[in-house]
Design an enzyme around this catalytic site. Structure first.
Site, PDB file in Angstrom:
ATOM      1  N   LEU A 118      15.198   8.832  -5.226  1.00 22.44           N
ATOM      2  CA  LEU A 118      15.347   8.605  -6.671  1.00 22.44           C
ATOM      3  C   LEU A 118      16.013   9.779  -7.366  1.00 22.44           C
ATOM      4  O   LEU A 118      15.734  10.930  -7.037  1.00 22.44           O
ATOM      5  CB  LEU A 118      13.959   8.542  -7.322  1.00 22.44           C
ATOM      6  CG  LEU A 118      13.037   7.391  -7.077  1.00 22.44           C
ATOM      7  CD1 LEU A 118      11.698   7.735  -7.736  1.00 22.44           C
ATOM      8  CD2 LEU A 118      13.640   6.156  -7.672  1.00 22.44           C
ATOM      9  N   HIS A 119      16.840   9.510  -8.353  1.00 22.58           N
ATOM     10  CA  HIS A 119      17.373  10.613  -9.163  1.00 22.58           C
ATOM     11  C   HIS A 119      17.896  10.081 -10.485  1.00 22.58           C
ATOM     12  O   HIS A 119      18.467   9.010 -10.566  1.00 22.58           O
ATOM     13  CB  HIS A 119      18.482  11.356  -8.418  1.00 22.58           C
ATOM     14  CG  HIS A 119      19.586  10.474  -7.911  1.00 22.58           C
ATOM     15  ND1 HIS A 119      19.449   9.679  -6.800  1.00 22.58           N
ATOM     16  CD2 HIS A 119      20.840  10.261  -8.369  1.00 22.58           C
ATOM     17  CE1 HIS A 119      20.577   9.022  -6.589  1.00 22.58           C
ATOM     18  NE2 HIS A 119      21.436   9.339  -7.538  1.00 22.58           N
ATOM     19  N   TRP A 120      17.649  10.890 -11.516  1.00 24.18           N
ATOM     20  CA  TRP A 120      18.207  10.626 -12.826  1.00 24.18           C
ATOM     21  C   TRP A 120      19.515  11.408 -12.961  1.00 24.18           C
ATOM     22  O   TRP A 120      19.598  12.558 -12.516  1.00 24.18           O
ATOM     23  CB  TRP A 120      17.280  11.110 -13.942  1.00 24.18           C
ATOM     24  CG  TRP A 120      16.142  10.214 -14.255  1.00 24.18           C
ATOM     25  CD1 TRP A 120      16.059   9.308 -15.267  1.00 24.18           C
ATOM     26  CD2 TRP A 120      14.876  10.159 -13.580  1.00 24.18           C
ATOM     27  NE1 TRP A 120      14.827   8.696 -15.248  1.00 24.18           N
ATOM     28  CE2 TRP A 120      14.087   9.190 -14.230  1.00 24.18           C
ATOM     29  CE3 TRP A 120      14.343  10.821 -12.466  1.00 24.18           C
ATOM     30  CZ2 TRP A 120      12.794   8.873 -13.825  1.00 24.18           C
ATOM     31  CZ3 TRP A 120      13.054  10.505 -12.051  1.00 24.18           C
ATOM     32  CH2 TRP A 120      12.300   9.543 -12.726  1.00 24.18           C
TER      33      TRP A 120
END
Ligand SMILES: [Zn+2]
Length: 168
Positions: A118-120
Site C-alpha cells: 500500500l502507498h499514498w
C-alpha cells in the site's frame, strides 16, 4: 506520455525489468538517500518517488508489507494518516505548492504501480505547473532532479527518523 529532461527515466527503463522485490521494503534496508527514504515512524515510511509526476512527489507507505488497506490495525492507520498530514505540512514549508493531489491506487486495475505494498501518493501542484505542454504534446516537464529535491526536503522532514540516525 513522454517526459522532457528526466535523465532518471533512462535508469528506470534500464532497471525496470531487473528490479525484483518491493521498493518500499527495500527503502527500509538501504542507505536512506540512495533509496530516497525521507524517514520513518513506528508504522510508516515516507519516500520520494524516483519517477515523479512533479517535484516533491512523495509516497507514504506502511512499514509492513501489505496490500490490504481494510485490514490495517487502527494504530497502524492512525500513524499513516498522521505521517500523511505532517508530510503535506512539511512539503508546504519547503516547496510552497498551491495545492496537492493526494491519493492511492489499490490494485493493478486501478493503476497501482506497486500492487502488493500500500502507498499514498502526495503530488504538490502549482497553478500552471503543467502549462500547455501536456495539452498540446502529451509531455511533462520536470525541471529538478529527484536527489536535489531530496536534499531540499530532508531538513523539513527531520521529525521522521532515519535508519542511519538510529544506528549512530
Ligand atoms: Zn513491501
Amino acid at each position: 506520455m513522454d517526459v522532457l529532461w528526466a535523465p532518471w527515466r533512462m535508469a528506470y527503463i534500464g532497471s525496470a525489468r531487473e528490479q525484483s522485490g518491493c521498493i518500499f521494503c527495500a527503502a527500509l534496508a538501504g542507505e536512506p538517500r540512495d533509496r530516497l527514504l525521507l524517514g520513518t515512524t513506528p508504522h510508516s515510511l515516507a519516500m520520494l518517488n524516483r519517477f515523479p509526476y512533479q517535484n516533491g512527489h512523495l509516497m507514504i507507505a506502511p512499514r509492513r508489507h501489505t496490500a490490504d488497506l481494510a485490514a490495517l490495525a487502527g494504530t497502524e492507520h492512525a500513524d499513516l494518516a498522521e505521517t500523511l498530514r505532517r508530510a503535506i505540512a512539511s512539503l508546504g514549508t519547503v516547496l510552497h505548492p498551491e495545492g496537492f493531489n493526494v491519493g492511492m491506487n489499490l490494485g493493478a486495475c486501478a493503476g497501482a504501480g506497486v500492487v502488493d505494498h500500500l502507498h499514498w501518493h502526495i503530488v504538490p501542484r502549482w497553478g500552471g505547473d503543467t502549462n500547455f505542454m501536456p495539452v498540446l504534446a502529451d509531455v511533462r516537464v520536470i525541471p529538478q532532479h529527484v536527489l536535489e529535491t531530496y536534499d531540499r526536503l530532508r531538513a523539513a522532514f527531520a521529525w521522521l527518523e532515519l535508519p542511519s540516525a538510529l544506528d549512530s
